[in-house]
Design a protein around this motif. Structure first.
Motif, short mmCIF file in Angstrom:
data_model
loop_
_atom_site.label_atom_id
_atom_site.label_comp_id
_atom_site.label_asym_id
_atom_site.label_seq_id
_atom_site.Cartn_x
_atom_site.Cartn_y
_atom_site.Cartn_z
N TRP A 151 64.54 63.45 47.92
CA TRP A 151 63.62 64.56 48.14
C TRP A 151 64.25 65.61 49.06
O TRP A 151 65.00 65.26 49.98
CB TRP A 151 62.32 64.06 48.78
N ARG A 152 63.91 66.86 48.84
CA ARG A 152 64.31 67.91 49.77
C ARG A 152 63.38 67.91 50.98
O ARG A 152 63.84 68.01 52.12
CB ARG A 152 64.28 69.28 49.09
N LYS A 153 62.07 67.79 50.70
CA LYS A 153 61.08 67.79 51.78
C LYS A 153 59.95 66.81 51.43
O LYS A 153 59.61 66.66 50.26
CB LYS A 153 60.47 69.19 51.99
N ALA B 94 52.63 65.38 50.34
CA ALA B 94 53.25 66.45 49.56
C ALA B 94 54.75 66.18 49.46
O ALA B 94 55.34 65.56 50.36
CB ALA B 94 53.00 67.81 50.21
N ASP C 203 58.70 67.93 47.84
CA ASP C 203 59.46 69.05 47.29
C ASP C 203 60.81 68.51 46.85
O ASP C 203 61.52 67.91 47.65
CB ASP C 203 59.64 70.14 48.35
N PRO C 204 61.16 68.70 45.55
CA PRO C 204 60.45 69.45 44.52
C PRO C 204 59.18 68.75 44.06
O PRO C 204 59.05 67.54 44.23
CB PRO C 204 61.48 69.53 43.38
N PRO C 205 58.22 69.51 43.50
CA PRO C 205 56.93 68.94 43.11
C PRO C 205 57.00 68.12 41.83
O PRO C 205 56.44 68.49 40.80
CB PRO C 205 56.05 70.19 42.93
N GLU C 206 57.71 67.01 41.89
CA GLU C 206 57.88 66.15 40.72
C GLU C 206 56.93 64.95 40.81
O GLU C 206 56.48 64.58 41.88
CB GLU C 206 59.32 65.64 40.64
N THR D 185 66.82 64.89 53.86
CA THR D 185 65.42 65.21 53.58
C THR D 185 64.71 65.69 54.84
O THR D 185 64.82 65.06 55.90
CB THR D 185 64.68 63.98 53.03
#
Length: 297
Positions: A103-105, A153, A155-158, A168
């Motif tokens: 994950w990025r975020k 939540a 990110d990206p919204p996968e 991350t």
């Protein structure tokens, strides 16, 4: 038998050989290499290298625990599933490997009933993710230093599952979550092998399940985890609740039976001995007799 979920990585009895272990390799950390094993011709080159190296490395380790992370050359790998939660790698341990992205975020929040003193990020999340990794997605649960968290939540919204790695960004701002904590949860385990086998498998699988699941359960809900199928028979005191640090989790004394014609819960038994569900009570699929001459509750 009753056990209480008091530790972050609870374990029944003394260390034993791991029954099954799944490892994930972070795709971005792997260098490319040609395929080297049978059945790998259609796999990406980096996947082939990671699978072979991770299998070899795991066999060299004396013991593993859920969330353990290690590095092979530049590849990051971690234990995403382990039954029991910690144990020794034996000759019969089933080992599987897959590739995952990171994950990025992520934004996570703790459950209020499990949260202690200190900073949520500095005292729980930062030290946990510095040594442990988990497959997480939107809505996923995990345990960090005894505190339960949920992913709010990503990110990206996968919709897929990914891992939190050292790149991350982890956010934890917001009010802690609330949940109803049960005093006692009774689980029934579906039959599978000898009496000792089904009970041991149910205990190990339920312990592993509650280590990663922090949501609420209701009576009649079914759980399939690490090769075991369980059914929630009772949740005290209100019929709905989550497993907290003081929740007593009990495995029913007798195993549950599945219908001889389908996988539904059996509620009656044919005179020939075959278990049947209400949908198939009018005719037994084993002896082909009608209800009046065949089935008894």
């Amino acid at each position: 038998q009753v056990f209480v979920l008091g530790m972050e990585s609870c374990q029944l009895g003394t260390p034993v050989d791991v029954l099954s272990c799944h490892l994930c390799v972070v795709r971005s950390s792997v260098s490319a290499a040609p395929a080297s094993g049978p059945g790998q011709e259609d796999m990406p080159a980096e996947t082939c290298l990671a699978v072979e190296e991770v299998r070899r490395r795991l066999r060299e380790l004396q013991a593993v625990e859920l969330g353990d992370r290690f590095i092979i050359d530049t590849a990051q790998a971690f234990v995403s599933t382990c039954v029991p939660l910690r144990g020794n790698i034996g000759e019969r341990t089933v080992v599987t490997v897959s590739m995952v992205d990171s994950w990025r975020k992520v934004h996570v929040l703790p459950f209020r009933d499990s949260l202690g003193a200190g900073s949520v990020f500095d005292d729980y999340l930062k030290p946990h993710f510095s040594v442990k990794s988990h497959l997480l997605g939107l809505g996923s649960y995990f345990c960090a230093r005894g505190c339960r968290f949920q992913v709010m939540a990503v990110d990206p919204p996968e919709e897929e599952l990914r891992v939190v790695d050292r790149f991350t960004e982890v956010f934890s701002e917001g009010e802690p979550l609330t949940r109803v904590v049960a005093r006692r949860i009774v689980l029934g385990a579906y039959n599978g092998g000898s009496d000792e086998q089904w009970r041991t498998k149910a205990e190990l699988s339920s312990t592993s399940f509650f280590q990663s699941f922090s949501g609420q359960l209701c009576e009649g809900q079914e759980i399939v985890h690490c090769g075991a199928r369980l059914r929630v028979l009772g949740v005290e005191p209100d019929g709905v609740g989550a497993a907290g640090s003081d929740t007593a989790v009990e495995i029913a004394a007798e195993p549950l039976l599945t219908c001889a014609a389908c996988s539904a819960l059996s509620e009656m038994v044919c005179r020939c001995g075959a278990p049947v569900c209400p949908s198939h009570k009018d005719r037994c699929f084993r002896c082909r007799k009608a209800e009046a001459a065949c089935c008894v509750t």
